[in-house]
Write a protein that holds these residues in place. Structure first.
Motif, PDB file in Angstrom:
ATOM      1  N   LEU A 128      22.425  36.728   2.670  1.00 19.24           N
ATOM      2  CA  LEU A 128      23.154  36.834   3.933  1.00 19.24           C
ATOM      3  C   LEU A 128      22.260  37.406   5.024  1.00 19.24           C
ATOM      4  O   LEU A 128      22.252  36.921   6.160  1.00 19.24           O
ATOM      5  CB  LEU A 128      24.391  37.717   3.741  1.00 19.24           C
ATOM      6  CG  LEU A 128      25.245  37.962   4.974  1.00 19.24           C
ATOM      7  CD1 LEU A 128      25.822  36.661   5.512  1.00 19.24           C
ATOM      8  CD2 LEU A 128      26.366  38.939   4.642  1.00 19.24           C
ATOM      9  N   ALA A 129      21.483  38.434   4.682  1.00 20.53           N
ATOM     10  CA  ALA A 129      20.587  39.042   5.663  1.00 20.53           C
ATOM     11  C   ALA A 129      19.580  38.021   6.187  1.00 20.53           C
ATOM     12  O   ALA A 129      19.332  37.938   7.398  1.00 20.53           O
ATOM     13  CB  ALA A 129      19.853  40.228   5.034  1.00 20.53           C
ATOM     14  N   GLN A 130      19.012  37.230   5.288  1.00 22.12           N
ATOM     15  CA  GLN A 130      18.026  36.236   5.703  1.00 22.12           C
ATOM     16  C   GLN A 130      18.663  35.177   6.604  1.00 22.12           C
ATOM     17  O   GLN A 130      18.089  34.772   7.616  1.00 22.12           O
ATOM     18  CB  GLN A 130      17.388  35.591   4.469  1.00 22.12           C
ATOM     19  CG  GLN A 130      16.242  34.652   4.800  1.00 22.12           C
ATOM     20  CD  GLN A 130      15.267  34.499   3.645  1.00 22.12           C
ATOM     21  OE1 GLN A 130      15.164  35.358   2.777  1.00 22.12           O
ATOM     22  NE2 GLN A 130      14.550  33.411   3.628  1.00 22.12           N
ATOM     23  N   LYS A 131      19.883  34.767   6.257  1.00 24.44           N
ATOM     24  CA  LYS A 131      20.583  33.759   7.055  1.00 24.44           C
ATOM     25  C   LYS A 131      20.922  34.297   8.448  1.00 24.44           C
ATOM     26  O   LYS A 131      20.677  33.636   9.462  1.00 24.44           O
ATOM     27  CB  LYS A 131      21.875  33.353   6.330  1.00 24.44           C
ATOM     28  CG  LYS A 131      22.626  32.207   6.966  1.00 24.44           C
ATOM     29  CD  LYS A 131      21.960  30.894   6.678  1.00 24.44           C
ATOM     30  CE  LYS A 131      22.812  29.727   7.123  1.00 24.44           C
ATOM     31  NZ  LYS A 131      22.189  28.428   6.818  1.00 24.44           N
ATOM     32  N   VAL A 132      21.474  35.513   8.490  1.00 30.34           N
ATOM     33  CA  VAL A 132      21.884  36.087   9.779  1.00 30.34           C
ATOM     34  C   VAL A 132      20.671  36.362  10.664  1.00 30.34           C
ATOM     35  O   VAL A 132      20.725  36.157  11.881  1.00 30.34           O
ATOM     36  CB  VAL A 132      22.722  37.364   9.562  1.00 30.34           C
ATOM     37  CG1 VAL A 132      22.958  38.091  10.885  1.00 30.34           C
ATOM     38  CG2 VAL A 132      24.064  37.008   8.924  1.00 30.34           C
ATOM     39  N   MET A 133      19.557  36.795  10.075  1.00 30.76           N
ATOM     40  CA  MET A 133      18.358  37.030  10.895  1.00 30.76           C
ATOM     41  C   MET A 133      17.849  35.733  11.509  1.00 30.76           C
ATOM     42  O   MET A 133      17.369  35.731  12.650  1.00 30.76           O
ATOM     43  CB  MET A 133      17.284  37.727  10.071  1.00 30.76           C
ATOM     44  CG  MET A 133      17.563  39.218   9.910  1.00 30.76           C
ATOM     45  SD  MET A 133      16.143  40.168   9.310  1.00 30.76           S
ATOM     46  CE  MET A 133      16.131  39.672   7.601  1.00 30.76           C
ATOM     47  N   GLY A 134      17.971  34.634  10.762  1.00 28.24           N
ATOM     48  CA  GLY A 134      17.592  33.344  11.331  1.00 28.24           C
ATOM     49  C   GLY A 134      18.475  32.965  12.502  1.00 28.24           C
ATOM     50  O   GLY A 134      17.997  32.450  13.521  1.00 28.24           O
ATOM     51  N   LYS A 135      19.784  33.221  12.373  1.00 24.78           N
ATOM     52  CA  LYS A 135      20.718  32.944  13.474  1.00 24.78           C
ATOM     53  C   LYS A 135      20.463  33.875  14.654  1.00 24.78           C
ATOM     54  O   LYS A 135      20.533  33.462  15.813  1.00 24.78           O
ATOM     55  CB  LYS A 135      22.160  33.112  12.978  1.00 24.78           C
ATOM     56  CG  LYS A 135      22.562  32.155  11.872  1.00 24.78           C
ATOM     57  CD  LYS A 135      22.582  30.724  12.335  1.00 24.78           C
ATOM     58  CE  LYS A 135      23.114  29.801  11.279  1.00 24.78           C
ATOM     59  NZ  LYS A 135      23.166  28.378  11.733  1.00 24.78           N
ATOM     60  N   ALA A 136      20.157  35.143  14.356  1.00 22.47           N
ATOM     61  CA  ALA A 136      19.902  36.115  15.418  1.00 22.47           C
ATOM     62  C   ALA A 136      18.714  35.683  16.269  1.00 22.47           C
ATOM     63  O   ALA A 136      18.727  35.825  17.504  1.00 22.47           O
ATOM     64  CB  ALA A 136      19.655  37.492  14.806  1.00 22.47           C
TER      65      ALA A 136
ATOM     66  N   GLN B  97      17.834  32.805  17.049  1.00 29.26           N
ATOM     67  CA  GLN B  97      18.208  31.714  17.942  1.00 29.26           C
ATOM     68  C   GLN B  97      18.760  32.213  19.278  1.00 29.26           C
ATOM     69  O   GLN B  97      18.731  31.495  20.271  1.00 29.26           O
ATOM     70  CB  GLN B  97      19.248  30.807  17.273  1.00 29.26           C
ATOM     71  CG  GLN B  97      18.742  30.057  16.058  1.00 29.26           C
ATOM     72  CD  GLN B  97      19.825  29.224  15.398  1.00 29.26           C
ATOM     73  OE1 GLN B  97      20.798  28.822  16.042  1.00 29.26           O
ATOM     74  NE2 GLN B  97      19.670  28.965  14.115  1.00 29.26           N
ATOM     75  N   VAL B  98      19.288  33.438  19.287  1.00 27.81           N
ATOM     76  CA  VAL B  98      19.853  33.975  20.530  1.00 27.81           C
ATOM     77  C   VAL B  98      19.045  35.153  21.046  1.00 27.81           C
ATOM     78  O   VAL B  98      19.517  35.927  21.877  1.00 27.81           O
ATOM     79  CB  VAL B  98      21.341  34.374  20.335  1.00 27.81           C
ATOM     80  CG1 VAL B  98      22.184  33.147  20.036  1.00 27.81           C
ATOM     81  CG2 VAL B  98      21.503  35.421  19.240  1.00 27.81           C
ATOM     82  N   GLY B  99      17.831  35.295  20.548  1.00 27.46           N
ATOM     83  CA  GLY B  99      16.922  36.302  21.075  1.00 27.46           C
ATOM     84  C   GLY B  99      17.128  37.709  20.569  1.00 27.46           C
ATOM     85  O   GLY B  99      16.595  38.662  21.150  1.00 27.46           O
ATOM     86  N   VAL B 100      17.896  37.866  19.482  1.00 24.83           N
ATOM     87  CA  VAL B 100      18.077  39.194  18.893  1.00 24.83           C
ATOM     88  C   VAL B 100      16.984  39.389  17.851  1.00 24.83           C
ATOM     89  O   VAL B 100      16.881  38.620  16.889  1.00 24.83           O
ATOM     90  CB  VAL B 100      19.464  39.342  18.246  1.00 24.83           C
ATOM     91  CG1 VAL B 100      19.584  40.680  17.511  1.00 24.83           C
ATOM     92  CG2 VAL B 100      20.553  39.221  19.314  1.00 24.83           C
ATOM     93  N   CYS B 101      16.173  40.407  18.029  1.00 17.55           N
ATOM     94  CA  CYS B 101      15.027  40.628  17.145  1.00 17.55           C
ATOM     95  C   CYS B 101      15.445  41.331  15.862  1.00 17.55           C
ATOM     96  O   CYS B 101      16.368  42.155  15.853  1.00 17.55           O
ATOM     97  CB  CYS B 101      13.969  41.477  17.856  1.00 17.55           C
ATOM     98  SG  CYS B 101      13.284  40.680  19.320  1.00 17.55           S
ATOM     99  N   ALA B 102      14.753  41.002  14.796  1.00 18.48           N
ATOM    100  CA  ALA B 102      14.981  41.695  13.531  1.00 18.48           C
ATOM    101  C   ALA B 102      14.529  43.134  13.657  1.00 18.48           C
ATOM    102  O   ALA B 102      13.599  43.440  14.410  1.00 18.48           O
ATOM    103  CB  ALA B 102      14.202  40.993  12.418  1.00 18.48           C
TER     104      ALA B 102
ATOM    105  N   LEU C  15      24.011  43.820  12.738  1.00 17.26           N
ATOM    106  CA  LEU C  15      23.223  42.742  13.336  1.00 17.26           C
ATOM    107  C   LEU C  15      24.134  41.636  13.859  1.00 17.26           C
ATOM    108  O   LEU C  15      23.896  41.068  14.930  1.00 17.26           O
ATOM    109  CB  LEU C  15      22.232  42.183  12.311  1.00 17.26           C
ATOM    110  CG  LEU C  15      21.268  41.108  12.796  1.00 17.26           C
ATOM    111  CD1 LEU C  15      20.406  41.625  13.945  1.00 17.26           C
ATOM    112  CD2 LEU C  15      20.373  40.635  11.640  1.00 17.26           C
ATOM    113  N   ARG C  16      25.188  41.339  13.118  1.00 25.10           N
ATOM    114  CA  ARG C  16      26.176  40.358  13.591  1.00 25.10           C
ATOM    115  C   ARG C  16      26.758  40.798  14.938  1.00 25.10           C
ATOM    116  O   ARG C  16      26.919  39.979  15.852  1.00 25.10           O
ATOM    117  CB  ARG C  16      27.307  40.203  12.571  1.00 25.10           C
ATOM    118  CG  ARG C  16      27.018  39.322  11.371  1.00 25.10           C
ATOM    119  CD  ARG C  16      28.226  39.328  10.442  1.00 25.10           C
ATOM    120  NE  ARG C  16      28.110  38.411   9.342  1.00 25.10           N
ATOM    121  CZ  ARG C  16      28.502  37.139   9.350  1.00 25.10           C
ATOM    122  NH1 ARG C  16      29.032  36.638  10.445  1.00 25.10           N
ATOM    123  NH2 ARG C  16      28.383  36.371   8.278  1.00 25.10           N
TER     124      ARG C  16
END
Length: 203
Positions: free
Chosen positions: A131-139, A141-146, A189-190
């Motif tokens: 889930l973390a890997q998936k959400v970081m990929g989505k983040a 896309q909208v400019g939210v950095c890990a 992060l979400r």
């Protein structure tokens, strides 16, 4: 499956929710077969996973309000795969994996046009690390950095595994729940992603 559903006393009592643990278990066993099993193991485990699909479809066929069966499932899947492969079934051109993904993502975006967030469709039931890997990929896309941290930077995937195992050991030694810690951080992060989307306006 129809015969078993009709004649097996246990099977007749099962609904979609009852089957979820079995679906998780059979999916895990397919992964085990892929990563460390034999060809025979893989063939057997794929059959067990397919049985879960057939089981769910047979339960759905008996729904009073909105029935569908395995033929409907297969038909819907076929239609989706044709739409998402215009370079195979239509006149679009894709000669590289990257170009294939462009077509796939464009078709998916058209299908999911009612979605308002890049997070829509991301299941909370995924294991925390996936889930973390998936959400970081989505983040991204909208400019939210890990998030960043002072942890060592592993050079290989094997070293990454060691680093993750070390962190789990650290959590255990301190009485922390590593799964919960990661899930809670992903939840934060979400929130950051949705705030970034709100600031950017409608998609």
């Amino acid at each position: 499956m129809r015969t078993v559903r009709a004649r097996c006393a246990w099977t007749r009592t099962i609904d979609h929710r009852d089957l979820v643990p079995y679906l998780v278990e059979e999916s895990a066993e397919v992964i085990d077969a892929v990563e460390s099993g034999t060809r025979s193991d893989l063939r057997e485990e794929l059959g067990d996973l397919l049985w879960q699909v057939l089981f769910h479809a047979e339960i759905a066929a008996g729904d009073v309000d909105d029935p569908f069966d395995i033929d409907d499932v297969a038909r819907g899947l076929t239609e989706k795969m044709v739409r998402r492969h215009p370079h195979v079934f239509a006149d679009a051109v894709a000669t590289t994996p990257e170009e294939v993904l462009v077509h796939w993502n464009a078709a998916k975006a058209a299908e999911k046009s009612t979605r308002t967030s890049v997070l829509d469709g991301v299941s909370d039931h995924m294991p925390a690390l996936a889930l973390a890997q998936k959400v970081m990929g989505k983040a991204a896309q909208v400019g939210v950095c890990a998030p960043t941290h002072h942890l060592a930077d592993p050079a290989t995937e094997a070293e990454l595994g060691d680093a993750l195992l070390t962190l789990v050991h650290l959590a255990r030694s301190r009485g922390w729940d590593a799964e919960r810690a990661l899930r809670e951080r992903v939840r934060d992060l979400r929130t950051e992603v949705r705030e970034a989307e709100a600031e950017a306006g409608p998609r």
